[in-house]
Write a protein that holds these residues in place. Sequence first.
Motif, short mmCIF file in Angstrom:
data_model
loop_
_atom_site.label_atom_id
_atom_site.label_comp_id
_atom_site.label_asym_id
_atom_site.label_seq_id
_atom_site.Cartn_x
_atom_site.Cartn_y
_atom_site.Cartn_z
N THR A 19 -3.97 5.12 5.96
CA THR A 19 -3.14 4.21 6.73
C THR A 19 -2.78 4.87 8.06
O THR A 19 -2.82 6.10 8.18
N MET A 63 -3.70 -0.74 7.49
CA MET A 63 -3.47 -0.50 6.07
C MET A 63 -4.80 -0.48 5.33
O MET A 63 -5.61 -1.42 5.46
N THR A 64 -5.03 0.58 4.59
CA THR A 64 -6.16 0.68 3.68
C THR A 64 -5.79 1.76 2.67
O THR A 64 -4.67 2.30 2.73
N GLN A 65 -6.68 2.10 1.72
CA GLN A 65 -6.33 3.07 0.69
C GLN A 65 -7.53 3.92 0.34
O GLN A 65 -8.18 3.75 -0.71
N THR A 120 9.25 -2.70 1.20
CA THR A 120 9.15 -1.24 1.37
C THR A 120 10.14 -0.54 0.47
O THR A 120 11.33 -0.84 0.48
N VAL A 152 -0.87 -1.42 13.40
CA VAL A 152 -0.73 -0.91 12.04
C VAL A 152 -2.03 -1.15 11.29
O VAL A 152 -2.56 -2.28 11.29
N SER A 201 4.55 0.17 1.41
CA SER A 201 4.96 -0.81 2.41
C SER A 201 3.82 -1.78 2.67
O SER A 201 2.76 -1.71 2.04
N THR A 202 4.05 -2.69 3.59
CA THR A 202 3.04 -3.66 4.01
C THR A 202 2.85 -3.59 5.52
O THR A 202 3.70 -3.03 6.24
N ALA A 203 1.79 -4.20 6.01
CA ALA A 203 1.55 -4.23 7.45
C ALA A 203 2.68 -4.94 8.18
O ALA A 203 3.13 -4.49 9.24
N ILE A 241 1.95 4.30 1.72
CA ILE A 241 1.85 4.73 3.12
C ILE A 241 2.01 6.24 3.27
O ILE A 241 1.86 6.78 4.36
N TYR A 251 5.82 -2.68 8.30
CA TYR A 251 5.73 -1.52 9.20
C TYR A 251 5.70 -1.97 10.66
O TYR A 251 6.17 -1.24 11.55
N ALA A 303 0.82 -1.21 0.00
CA ALA A 303 0.00 0.00 0.00
C ALA A 303 0.86 1.26 0.00
O ALA A 303 2.02 1.24 0.43
#
Length: 407
Positions: free
Chosen positions: A367, A382-384, A228, A380, A278-280, A73, A283, A71
């Motif tokens: 995020t 994560m969404t968009q 990342t 953490v 990055s990803t969950a 970030i 992070y 996603a």
Amino acid sequence: MSALTETDPKAAGFDPAALARIEPWMDRLVADGRLAGLSVAVARRGRIAFARACGQADLARGTPFTLDTVARIYSMTKPLTSVAVMQLYEQGLFQLDDPIARVLPEFSEMRVAVGGNRAKLETEPARRPITVRDLLTHTAGLTYGFMEATLVDAQYREHGIDFLAREGTLANMTARLAKLPLLAQPGSAWNYSVATDVLGQYVTAVSGRPFADYLRDSVIAPLGMADTDFHVPPALMPRFCAAYAYDRERRLRPFDDSVETPFAQPPAIASGGGGLVSTAADYQRFCRMILNRGTLDGHRLLGRKSVDLMLANHLPGDLAAMGTPRFAETSYTGIGFGLGFSVMLDPARAQILGTAGEVAWGGMASTAFWIDPAEDLSVVLMTQLVPSSALPIRRELRVLTYAALAA
């Protein structure tokens, strides 16, 4: 790929039934059409207590949102850039109260807007130089063009001050920025800004290396944040998600595609303020390093006292007293700011569950993360969805998480 393997929530001090409330909350956000997809990872005492994903990473292509989804970030890039700055500080290359003009001379004669109009802005000389600490705490008098609140914001738009631009260089964009007036006298007010992007150029000048290379080699790689970077390489493109915004009827519409996206190519400018994907799982590794006061898996990135300094409030009071009563969906009463993070000062004044001393920040596409040293907790999200003020999901997740603490 994801290393978010759940363990027994009880072993992490959670009430399992209460922590499980997060999942139906996530499902409702997707079912109601408020989010396309999201993931949440909750870690405590070195354990992953909750890790779930639901919904779609790409509605048009039917791609599921997973814990491995890559996603944008955006401003969650800022804490990593701040760690890079603090690494160089630890090497004795500068002091936090040094004027940045010693390294970036284009900032040596700054002026501050005091009135006028778009045709002619009235300015006065800055009363003191901008310091490294000013950049880290967003008290340098800089701003963002997208704020659309002041005459200085308008000048940023007019002169194309955008560190996510797909042409130009970091050095050139920084030099163009330095020609524009400040929004406020350095140190006098808190204004969210391109300050962390300027820190990227400061890292370049001090280290003698391109900022992107320094960040990858000294922060991202030692943390093992394999997914990342400032762009999405071909091998990761199948895991990259689309971004969304609301139309006038509050329906999701595309904001940036998952395939035809600028993030598929290395950017011209490595934005230290908002350029990373990055990803969950990645992070959470950064969060664990902060909770470990500078170390992760045997790698020491910062000294423990440097981390303590980053997590301290560096403002004379809270953000509301510094001229920012609200930002995004969050009240800033009872919230301070450290060296790259917001800092919880008083949960009662902030009117939210939390702990004094926790640090947090989020990104433009909703995020978010927070780190609570007292509870040995990191979360953490994560969404968009653009902008981050569209939904109060960060506050809702905080309540769900803290309500589940049992020991």
